[in-house]
Design an enzyme around this catalytic site. Structure first.
Site, mmCIF file in Angstrom:
data_model
loop_
_atom_site.group_PDB
_atom_site.id
_atom_site.type_symbol
_atom_site.label_atom_id
_atom_site.label_comp_id
_atom_site.label_asym_id
_atom_site.label_seq_id
_atom_site.Cartn_x
_atom_site.Cartn_y
_atom_site.Cartn_z
ATOM 1 N N CYS B 240 0.623 -1.218 0.180
ATOM 2 C CA CYS B 240 0.169 -0.176 -0.212
ATOM 3 C C CYS B 240 1.022 1.018 -0.324
ATOM 4 O O CYS B 240 1.898 1.852 1.232
ATOM 5 C CB CYS B 240 -0.843 -0.087 1.028
ATOM 6 S SG CYS B 240 -1.714 1.665 1.882
ATOM 7 N N CYS B 271 -6.435 0.659 6.453
ATOM 8 C CA CYS B 271 -4.916 1.583 6.813
ATOM 9 C C CYS B 271 -4.480 3.048 6.881
ATOM 10 O O CYS B 271 -3.535 2.623 7.631
ATOM 11 C CB CYS B 271 -5.182 2.190 4.729
ATOM 12 S SG CYS B 271 -4.091 2.982 3.949
#
Ligand code: ATP
Ligand code: MG
Lengths: 285, 279
Positions: B240, B271
Site C-alpha cells: 500500500c 489503512c
C-alpha cells in the site's frame, strides 16, 4: 449353520449368473439389461403409449418405428425417466443392485443413473448440448458431475472423445454454435458416451441432417455401439437407419406395439398389415 | 434521537419478524437461499436494499454500526446507508471495524479479523451462483436440492480453458459446510478465506432477487477448484502506497491524466490504523 447354508447357496447361484452375464455375446446373457412391463402414458384423454412390454438384452439395439404420432417419443421419454408413465415397470439391471424399477427410484438415483450408465441423444443437438459452453466443457460435464476434479485429466478425456467422434481436437475450446449440424450431433454423442454408459436412448439421431452427413453419423454410431457393447433403444422414422443399426424392431401404431421381431424378418417379411404398408412406403412416415 | 415518524430502523415489526424468520432459516441451513418478501425501501435497488432490510431486522438500539462500500466508509452509498440508520434507528456509528457490532458491506470483508460479537451483512446483487450458466430457476433449484453441482465445476473448467487459469476474481463460488454452493456476493476472491471458520455471523441479503442466506459462526467454507488448479486468494503484487501493508487487498488508483497510478488499501479503516501503527 442353517443360515450360512442358505446364504451360501444364494451367493453361489448369484456368482454363476454374473459369470455368464459377463460373456460378450448378448444371446448368452441370462438377464435383460432393460425389462419394460405394461408401460402406459396418456395425455389427458389421448393415448401416448399403452401396453408396452419388451426386453432389451446387453449389447442389443432395438429399433422403434412407426408413423408420426404413434407414440415413439412418448415411449422413449417414459423409459428414460424424462416422462412419468401412468403405469408399468421399467426394470434396469443396475451395476450394484441388479434389476431396479427406475420409475420407483428416487430422483437423485435416477439422475445419477442418467449421467453414468445411460445416454440420451436428442434429435435436435440444441436440446442435448450446452450451447454456451465449449466442446470440451460439454464433454467433460458428466465427469465433473460425478466427481472428477482434475482439469488435465478431464480435458484429456474430452479430447479423446472428440477424436473418437471425429471432431478435430483443435476445436476443443470452440462453442457448439460454431459447429455444423453433423458435428453438433457427434458432440452430443461424445458428451453422452464419455461416462461409458451401457444403455443409450436415441430419438431420431440422424433426423434433420443431410443424407451424406447421416451416412457418416450412422457409420460412427455403428462402430461405437459395437466397440462399447452398448445397448440402445433407437427411435426413428427411417427404415434404412434401423436396417443398419437395429438387431430387433418394434413397430408402433396408435401408441401400441403391433409387431415385433428381428429387423430383417420384420422388414423383409412383415406380418401385420400396418407394417406391410410401412415397409412398402405406402405410408408417409 | 431517531426520527419518530418511523418505526425503529424504518421497517414495521411484522416485516422484521418475517425477515428474521428467513434469517433463522438461513442460519439453520447454511448457504441455502431462503426466499423472502422483500419490501420497497426508500433507495434504489443496487443500493443494497437487501442488506439494509437484513440489517434493519436484526438491529438493536445498542448496536454500533459500520457501513462500507468496496472497503471504504466515505463513499456515497456507505454514507447514505449510515445516515439512514442514524436517522431511523438512532444507533451509534463508527468507521472502526473493531468497535462495530454490525457491519453492512458491499464488495469487501474487512481486513481486521471479525469476532463472535459481530454480525456482517452483505449486500447481494445476484444470489444464484449458476445464474449465467442455467437461467431456468426451476432447474437451479433442483440442482441445489440434489447437490448436483457438476455445472458449477463446468464454469471453472471454462475459465481455465479460456484463460489458462481460473480467472473468476470476484463472486468466486464456494461450497458451504460440505453442502450448498453459494455466491459470496461480489467480494474479491482474496476475501474468500475470511468466509471460512469466521467467528462472526454472516448474513446475505438480495433485495431485488428476494433472497436471504447465511453463514453461522465457524462454518466451513471452501472455494471450488480443481486438484491441478487449486484456489488462490490473489491480490495486486504491491504494498500500500499509504500504510505500506503488503498483506491487505489493494485498489489501483489513477493519480493523474498522464497514466500515473498507485496501489492503496481498499479497506480505509485498516489503512488508517496501520498508518498510525495501530492495526
Ligand atoms: N405433450 C403432449 N401433450 C399432449 N399430447 C401429446 C404430447 N406429446 C405427444 N402427444 C400425443 O401423443 C401421441 C404420441 O406422440 P409422440 O410424440 O410420442 O409420437 P412420435 O411417434 O414420437 O411422433 P413423431 O414421429 O412425429 O415424433 C400423439 O397423438 C401426440 O399428439
Ligand atoms: Mg417423436
Amino acid at each position: 449353520m442353517s443360515l450360512l447354508d442358505a446364504s451360501g447357496g444364494g451367493i453361489c447361484h448369484k456368482e454363476e449368473v454374473h459369470a455368464s452375464s459377463s460373456l460378450p455375446k448378448h444371446l448368452d446373457s441370462d438377464s435383460p439389461l432393460l425389462s419394460v412391463r405394461s408401460v402406459a402414458k396418456r395425455y389427458g384423454a389421448r393415448i401416448g403409449c399403452k401396453d408396452i412390454s419388451f426386453d432389451l438384452w446387453p449389447g442389443e439395439v432395438l429399433g422403434v418405428v412407426g408413423e408420426s404420432g404413434s407414440g415413439k417419443s412418448t415411449l422413449l421419454g417414459c423409459l428414460s425417466g424424462q416422462l412419468r408413465p401412468d403405469g408399468g415397470e421399467v426394470l434396469f439391471d443396475t451395476r450394484d443392485r441388479g434389476p431396479v424399477d427406475t420409475l420407483r427410484m428416487s430422483e437423485p438415483q435416477r439422475r445419477h443413473l442418467a449421467r453414468t450408465d445411460w445416454a440420451f441423444v436428442h434429435q435436435n443437438p440444441r436440446d442435448g448440448l450446452r450451447m454456451g459452453v465449449s466442446a470440451g466443457g460439454n464433454v467433460g460435464e458428466r465427469l465433473m458431475a460425478t466427481g472428477a476434479r482434475h482439469y488435465g485429466r478431464i480435458r484429456e478425456a474430452a479430447s479423446d472423445w472428440l477424436d473418437r467422434v471425429e471432431i478435430d481436437t483443435g476445436r476443443i475450446d470452440d462453442r457448439p454454435r460454431q459447429f455444423s449440424g453433423g458435428m453438433q450431433q457427434r458432440l452430443q454423442i461424445a458428451r453422452n458416451l464419455v461416462s461409458g454408459p451401457r444403455l443409450a436412448f436415441m430419438d431420431e439421431p440422424t433426423g434433420g441432417l443431410d443424407v451424406s452427413v447421416q451416412a457418416r453419423l450412422l457409420d460412427l454410431l455403428r462402430g461405437l455401439v459395437r466397440d462399447m457393447g452398448l445397448s440402445a433403444v433407437l427411435v426413428t422414422h427411417d427404415l434404412a437407419v434401423v436396417r443398419l443399426l437395429a438387431d430387433r424392431l418394434i413397430v408402433m401404431k396408435d401408441g401400441r406395439v403391433v409387431e415385433t421381431g428381428l429387423t430383417d424378418q420384420v422388414l423383409d417379411d412383415p406380418q401385420h398389415g400396418y407394417t406391410q404398408l410401412l415397409v412398402s412406403s405406402v405410408l408417409q412416415v | 434521537m431517531s426520527d419518530q415518524a418511523y418505526n425503529f430502523a424504518y421497517l414495521d415489526e411484522d416485516t422484521k419478524r418475517m425477515i428474521r424468520r428467513a434469517i433463522l432459516k438461513g442460519i439453520a441451513v447454511p448457504g441455502y437461499q431462503v426466499p423472502f418478501a422483500s419490501r420497497e425501501m426508500p433507495m434504489p435497488y443496487g443500493w443494497g436494499t437487501g442488506g439494509v432490510q437484513v440489517t434493519a431486522a436484526v438491529m438493536t438500539p445498542e448496536d454500533v454500526l459500520k457501513v462500507i462500500d468496496q472497503g471504504a466508509d466515505d463513499t456515497t452509498n456507505a454514507v447514505s446507508i449510515r445516515k439512514f440508520f442514524q436517522r431511523t434507528a438512532g444507533v451509534a456509528t463508527t468507521e472502526r471495524t473493531s468497535e462495530a457490532t454490525m457491519i453492512q458491506t458491499r464488495h469487501r470483508i474487512p481486513e481486521t479479523p471479525l469476532t463472535s460479537d459481530q454480525i456482517l451483512v452483505y449486500q447481494v446483487p445476484i444470489p444464484e451462483p449458476m445464474r449465467f450458466l442455467e437461467p431456468r430457476e426451476t432447474e437451479t433449484r433442483r440442482i441445489h436440492a440434489l447437490a448436483d453441482y457438476g455445472l458449477m465445476q463446468v464454469r471453472l473448467y471454462e475459465d481455465i480453458a479460456r484463460h489458462g487459469e481460473i480467472a473468476t476474481s470476484y463472486a468466486y463460488p464456494v461450497e458451504v459446510a460440505g453442502r450448498y454452493v453459494m455466491d459470496p456476493s461480489p467480494i474479491p476472491k482474496f476475501d474468500n478465506p475470511k468466509l471460512d471458520d469466521c467467528p462472526a455471523i454472516q448474513l446475505f441479503g438480495a433485495g431485488r432477487e428476494q433472497r436471504i442466506y447465511a453463514l453461522p459462526p465457524y462454518t466451513h467454507v471452501r472455494s471450488l477448484d480443481f486438484e491441478d488448479h487449486p484456489f488462490r486468494a490473489t491480490k495486486a503484487d504491491h504494498a500500500c502506497a499509504i500504510c505500506g501493508s503488503a498483506s491487505s487487498y489493494l485498489d489501483e488508483v489513477i493519480t493523474d491524466d498522464a497514466g500515473g497510478r498507485m496501489f492503496v488499501c481498499s479497506d480505509t479503516d485498516y489503512c488508517a490504523q496501520n498508518a498510525k501503527g495501530g492495526a
